[in-house]
Design a protein around this motif. Structure first.
Motif, PDB file in Angstrom:
ATOM      1  N   TYR A   1       0.874  -1.168   0.000  1.00  0.00           N
ATOM      2  CA  TYR A   1       0.000   0.000   0.000  1.00  0.00           C
ATOM      3  C   TYR A   1       0.914   1.221   0.000  1.00  0.00           C
ATOM      4  O   TYR A   1       1.455   1.605   1.024  1.00  0.00           O
ATOM      5  N   ARG A   2       1.076   1.798  -1.156  1.00  0.00           N
ATOM      6  CA  ARG A   2       2.068   2.870  -1.300  1.00  0.00           C
ATOM      7  C   ARG A   2       1.426   4.237  -1.115  1.00  0.00           C
ATOM      8  O   ARG A   2       0.345   4.526  -1.619  1.00  0.00           O
ATOM      9  N   ARG A   3       2.132   5.108  -0.385  1.00  0.00           N
ATOM     10  CA  ARG A   3       1.760   6.505  -0.265  1.00  0.00           C
ATOM     11  C   ARG A   3       2.871   7.368  -0.862  1.00  0.00           C
ATOM     12  O   ARG A   3       3.194   8.438  -0.370  1.00  0.00           O
ATOM     13  N   VAL A   4       3.410   6.852  -1.959  1.00  0.00           N
ATOM     14  CA  VAL A   4       4.479   7.495  -2.724  1.00  0.00           C
ATOM     15  C   VAL A   4       4.030   7.572  -4.175  1.00  0.00           C
ATOM     16  O   VAL A   4       3.476   6.608  -4.708  1.00  0.00           O
ATOM     17  N   ASP A   5       4.240   8.711  -4.819  1.00  0.00           N
ATOM     18  CA  ASP A   5       3.822   8.874  -6.215  1.00  0.00           C
ATOM     19  C   ASP A   5       4.608   7.961  -7.146  1.00  0.00           C
ATOM     20  O   ASP A   5       5.745   7.550  -6.852  1.00  0.00           O
ATOM     21  N   ASP A   6       4.006   7.683  -8.303  1.00  0.00           N
ATOM     22  CA  ASP A   6       4.620   6.795  -9.297  1.00  0.00           C
ATOM     23  C   ASP A   6       6.087   7.123  -9.554  1.00  0.00           C
ATOM     24  O   ASP A   6       6.936   6.234  -9.603  1.00  0.00           O
ATOM     25  N   ALA A   7       6.368   8.395  -9.752  1.00  0.00           N
ATOM     26  CA  ALA A   7       7.695   8.817 -10.216  1.00  0.00           C
ATOM     27  C   ALA A   7       8.814   8.410  -9.273  1.00  0.00           C
ATOM     28  O   ALA A   7       9.983   8.381  -9.678  1.00  0.00           O
ATOM     29  N   TYR A   8       8.473   8.078  -8.025  1.00  0.00           N
ATOM     30  CA  TYR A   8       9.506   7.780  -7.028  1.00  0.00           C
ATOM     31  C   TYR A   8       9.538   6.311  -6.622  1.00  0.00           C
ATOM     32  O   TYR A   8      10.306   5.940  -5.740  1.00  0.00           O
ATOM     33  N   LEU A   9       8.744   5.467  -7.273  1.00  0.00           N
ATOM     34  CA  LEU A   9       8.634   4.084  -6.824  1.00  0.00           C
ATOM     35  C   LEU A   9       9.814   3.214  -7.218  1.00  0.00           C
ATOM     36  O   LEU A   9      10.248   2.366  -6.439  1.00  0.00           O
ATOM     37  N   ASP A  10      10.300   3.375  -8.431  1.00  0.00           N
ATOM     38  CA  ASP A  10      11.329   2.463  -8.949  1.00  0.00           C
ATOM     39  C   ASP A  10      12.320   3.252  -9.795  1.00  0.00           C
ATOM     40  O   ASP A  10      11.980   3.689 -10.910  1.00  0.00           O
ATOM     41  N   PRO A  11      13.546   3.455  -9.326  1.00  0.00           N
ATOM     42  CA  PRO A  11      14.523   4.254 -10.083  1.00  0.00           C
ATOM     43  C   PRO A  11      14.943   3.618 -11.406  1.00  0.00           C
ATOM     44  O   PRO A  11      15.503   4.304 -12.261  1.00  0.00           O
ATOM     45  N   LEU A  12      14.654   2.339 -11.593  1.00  0.00           N
ATOM     46  CA  LEU A  12      14.981   1.703 -12.869  1.00  0.00           C
ATOM     47  C   LEU A  12      13.926   2.005 -13.940  1.00  0.00           C
ATOM     48  O   LEU A  12      14.197   1.841 -15.131  1.00  0.00           O
ATOM     49  N   VAL A  13      12.765   2.468 -13.522  1.00  0.00           N
ATOM     50  CA  VAL A  13      11.659   2.721 -14.445  1.00  0.00           C
ATOM     51  C   VAL A  13      11.289   4.197 -14.491  1.00  0.00           C
ATOM     52  O   VAL A  13      11.006   4.742 -15.560  1.00  0.00           O
ATOM     53  N   PHE A  14      11.310   4.852 -13.351  1.00  0.00           N
ATOM     54  CA  PHE A  14      10.895   6.251 -13.263  1.00  0.00           C
ATOM     55  C   PHE A  14      12.118   7.137 -12.974  1.00  0.00           C
ATOM     56  O   PHE A  14      13.101   7.061 -13.705  1.00  0.00           O
ATOM     57  N   ARG A  15      12.080   7.931 -11.956  1.00  0.00           N
ATOM     58  CA  ARG A  15      13.187   8.844 -11.654  1.00  0.00           C
ATOM     59  C   ARG A  15      14.403   8.078 -11.142  1.00  0.00           C
ATOM     60  O   ARG A  15      14.343   7.420 -10.095  1.00  0.00           O
ATOM     61  N   PRO A  16      15.533   8.172 -11.843  1.00  0.00           N
ATOM     62  CA  PRO A  16      16.711   7.403 -11.417  1.00  0.00           C
ATOM     63  C   PRO A  16      17.329   7.910 -10.119  1.00  0.00           C
ATOM     64  O   PRO A  16      18.122   7.189  -9.500  1.00  0.00           O
ATOM     65  N   ASP A  17      16.962   9.136  -9.697  1.00  0.00           N
ATOM     66  CA  ASP A  17      17.553   9.689  -8.481  1.00  0.00           C
ATOM     67  C   ASP A  17      16.709   9.407  -7.238  1.00  0.00           C
ATOM     68  O   ASP A  17      17.064   9.821  -6.142  1.00  0.00           O
ATOM     69  N   SER A  18      15.593   8.706  -7.390  1.00  0.00           N
ATOM     70  CA  SER A  18      14.704   8.484  -6.251  1.00  0.00           C
ATOM     71  C   SER A  18      15.253   7.417  -5.315  1.00  0.00           C
ATOM     72  O   SER A  18      15.741   6.368  -5.749  1.00  0.00           O
ATOM     73  N   VAL A  19      15.124   7.702  -4.018  1.00  0.00           N
ATOM     74  CA  VAL A  19      15.473   6.709  -2.994  1.00  0.00           C
ATOM     75  C   VAL A  19      14.234   6.363  -2.158  1.00  0.00           C
ATOM     76  O   VAL A  19      14.348   5.742  -1.103  1.00  0.00           O
ATOM     77  N   LEU A  20      13.059   6.786  -2.634  1.00  0.00           N
ATOM     78  CA  LEU A  20      11.831   6.573  -1.873  1.00  0.00           C
ATOM     79  C   LEU A  20      11.179   5.228  -2.143  1.00  0.00           C
ATOM     80  O   LEU A  20      10.286   4.806  -1.399  1.00  0.00           O
ATOM     81  N   GLY A  21      11.599   4.552  -3.210  1.00  0.00           N
ATOM     82  CA  GLY A  21      11.061   3.238  -3.536  1.00  0.00           C
ATOM     83  C   GLY A  21      12.167   2.204  -3.542  1.00  0.00           C
ATOM     84  O   GLY A  21      13.092   2.260  -2.733  1.00  0.00           O
ATOM     85  N   SER A  22      12.087   1.268  -4.499  1.00  0.00           N
ATOM     86  CA  SER A  22      13.093   0.214  -4.569  1.00  0.00           C
ATOM     87  C   SER A  22      13.306  -0.194  -6.016  1.00  0.00           C
ATOM     88  O   SER A  22      12.338  -0.411  -6.760  1.00  0.00           O
ATOM     89  N   ALA A  23      14.556  -0.307  -6.427  1.00  0.00           N
ATOM     90  CA  ALA A  23      14.881  -0.728  -7.785  1.00  0.00           C
ATOM     91  C   ALA A  23      14.363  -2.142  -8.034  1.00  0.00           C
ATOM     92  O   ALA A  23      14.606  -3.054  -7.240  1.00  0.00           O
ATOM     93  N   GLY A  24      13.610  -2.304  -9.123  1.00  0.00           N
ATOM     94  CA  GLY A  24      13.076  -3.611  -9.477  1.00  0.00           C
ATOM     95  C   GLY A  24      11.647  -3.835  -9.035  1.00  0.00           C
ATOM     96  O   GLY A  24      11.065  -4.892  -9.315  1.00  0.00           O
ATOM     97  N   MET A  25      11.041  -2.856  -8.375  1.00  0.00           N
ATOM     98  CA  MET A  25       9.676  -3.020  -7.876  1.00  0.00           C
ATOM     99  C   MET A  25       8.678  -3.283  -9.005  1.00  0.00           C
ATOM    100  O   MET A  25       7.793  -4.135  -8.893  1.00  0.00           O
TER     101      MET A  25
END
Length: 475
Positions: A274-298
């Motif tokens: 249940y995410r309370r984080v916007d799409d752009a920050y969920l996966d740095p491999l797919v969205f913003r590469p500088d995000s640390v709010l999600g996890s690579a590979g999600m």
């Protein structure tokens, strides 16, 4: 143009006759001394301060966060009123889920000419990685917050759809808790439908949409951006009420297309996030590469059938106010029925005739950015200065696609306790709708937001509004 010939007061109907749902509350207010009411008001504020419910008011130079004012006079709906709203909300969320499945699939709504293709394909919230990536059971918006306004005894309108990361449910639950603690005798005189089972309903909803490759009981976690987020209290509150872990990006890791969270007992698989984080920050491999709010590979874990993300990626496009303007057509297209709750009449400024009308009548209209939220980036024409009107007109001419306009609503009022006594103040309502594998459910009521300033139509907490407990009376 105003919706409603006059201001409708939900206790008096705008006249001298008391409306039946408020009979006992009116008696309570008549009996209560001003000192008693102000004491209960102060006790409610102390309660919220102790448990730490705060919200950021952006642009406030005095403090980053403050308490959301709570009004002790409840907002009341009869069961018959609620039943009509409930049916309309279920219909609308059903259509929204069908719309999201469609635009990330066959796009029949575009092929049929219901919505212009560019409004979908060029929309900043149209999520390319979501194309063909259907979530478990085809549910995109598991939790929706639909904002409802009222202008008369039977006139309800949808003001906004919130299906990306809707907030406010913690205040709905805490408001009820405060009323039960401070004024149990008032609740005892009524047959108030409960909201306390919302966490149980939410957890059941999330578990019901476990991914295809989940084995055994699904593990649910709540993803937060962290304690600096303005809604962090709600994130931690919900995790606690659900009995699940509250995690941040640094707690997560994807291995072999499976999402794991760190625990004191070692890594544990997460099936539903249940995410309370916007799409752009969920996966740095797919969205913003500088995000640390999600996890690579999600997203890969989701695509492999090992993870359900709630709400699904790509849902944000349904929050767009230009898409909102097509919701009557969207409801008809996917359900074959007329909308049970109408939209507010809306002018799409991207259309030349509509733009001309809006510019000619700017002082009478409310103008909003299509991707705006929280009361920001909007113009309330009747309350704007001449310079503000001129500035907004320039914005409209420069980028009309970015705006929609609506009539100034004659929002209903409810009795509200102020420093000087009981006064009418404008309100709206955000019910919370849950959709899972077994269908759609709603707790009776929702979060009533109240504009605390006299004459103000802006109820958003981020703009200084307050909240009320919402009672649905069982017959």
């Amino acid at each position: 143009m105003r919706l409603g010939p006059a201001i409708f007061d939900e206790m008096t109907g705008g006249g001298a006759d008391l409306r039946a749902p408020y009979a006992l509350v009116d008696h309570w207010l008549t009996e209560a001394t001003p000192e008693y009411l102000q004491t209960r008001r102060a006790q409610a504020e102390l309660f919220f301060r102790r448990i730490g419910i705060t919200f950021a008011v952006y642009g406030d130079s005095d403090a980053d966060e403050r308490l959301i004012p709570f009004d002790i006079v409840p907002r009341i709906l009869a069961r018959a009123e609620w039943s009509k709203l409930e049916a309309g909300l279920i219909q609308r969320v059903t259509a929204l889920n069908a719309f999201l499945r469609d635009i990330y699939g066959a796009q029949e709504v575009v092929r049929a000419g219901v919505i212009p293709a560019d409004l979908i394909l060029r929309n900043p919230q149209f999520c390319l990685p979501a194309i063909g990536l259907q979530p478990a059971h085809g549910v995109y918006t598991h939790i929706a917050g639909i904002d409802i306004v009222r202008t008369g005894p039977d006139q309800f309108y949808v003001l906004e759809d919130n299906v990306r990361t809707p907030s406010g449910v913690s205040y709905m639950l805490e408001n009820r808790e405060v009323m039960l603690r401070l004024m149990p005798e008032l609740i005892d005189r009524h047959r108030v439908a409960p909201v306390e089972d919302y966490p149980e309903m939410l957890l059941a909803t999330l578990r019901s949409v476990a991914p295809p490759r989940c084995k055994g009981d699904p593990t649910v976690a709540v993803l937060t951006p962290g304690f600096l987020n303005s809604a962090y209290y709600e994130h931690s509150f919900l995790a606690d009420k659900l009995g699940v872990e509250l995690v941040e990006g640094s707690d997560l890791q994807v291995r072999d297309d499976v999402l794991y969270m760190r625990t004191t007992e070692g890594p544990r698989r997460v099936d539903v996030l249940y995410r309370r984080v916007d799409d752009a920050y969920l996966d740095p491999l797919v969205f913003r590469p500088d995000s640390v709010l999600g996890s690579a590979g999600m997203i890969a874990a989701h695509a492999a059938g090992n993870l359900t993300i709630a709400n699904a990626i790509g849902t944000g496009i349904a929050d767009d106010k230009a898409i909102y303007s097509y919701m009557p057509e969207i409801v008809r297209f996917y359900t074959g029925e007329a909308p049970l709750i109408d939209n507010v009449p809306t002018w799409r400024c991207r259309e030349p005739d509509a733009l001309a009308y809006v510019l000619d009548n700017l002082a009478e209209l409310v103008v909003k950015e299509v991707d705006g939220s929280g009361g920001y980036g909007m113009l309330v024409g009747p309350h704007a200065t001449r310079s503000e009107l001129e500035s907004f007109a320039a914005k409209l001419r420069a980028d009309p696609d970015k705006f929609i306009a609506q009539p100034t609503l004659a929002l209903s009022t409810c009795p509200t306790l102020s420093d000087s006594g009981i006064v009418p103040r404008h309100v709206d309502l955000r019910p919370f709708i849950l959709t899972g594998a077994q269908g759609t459910r709603i707790v009776p009521g929702g979060l009533t937001r109240v504009a605390l300033k006299q004459g103000s139509l802006v109820v958003n907490s981020s703009q200084g509004g307050g909240t009320k407990d919402t009672w649905v009376l069982d017959d």
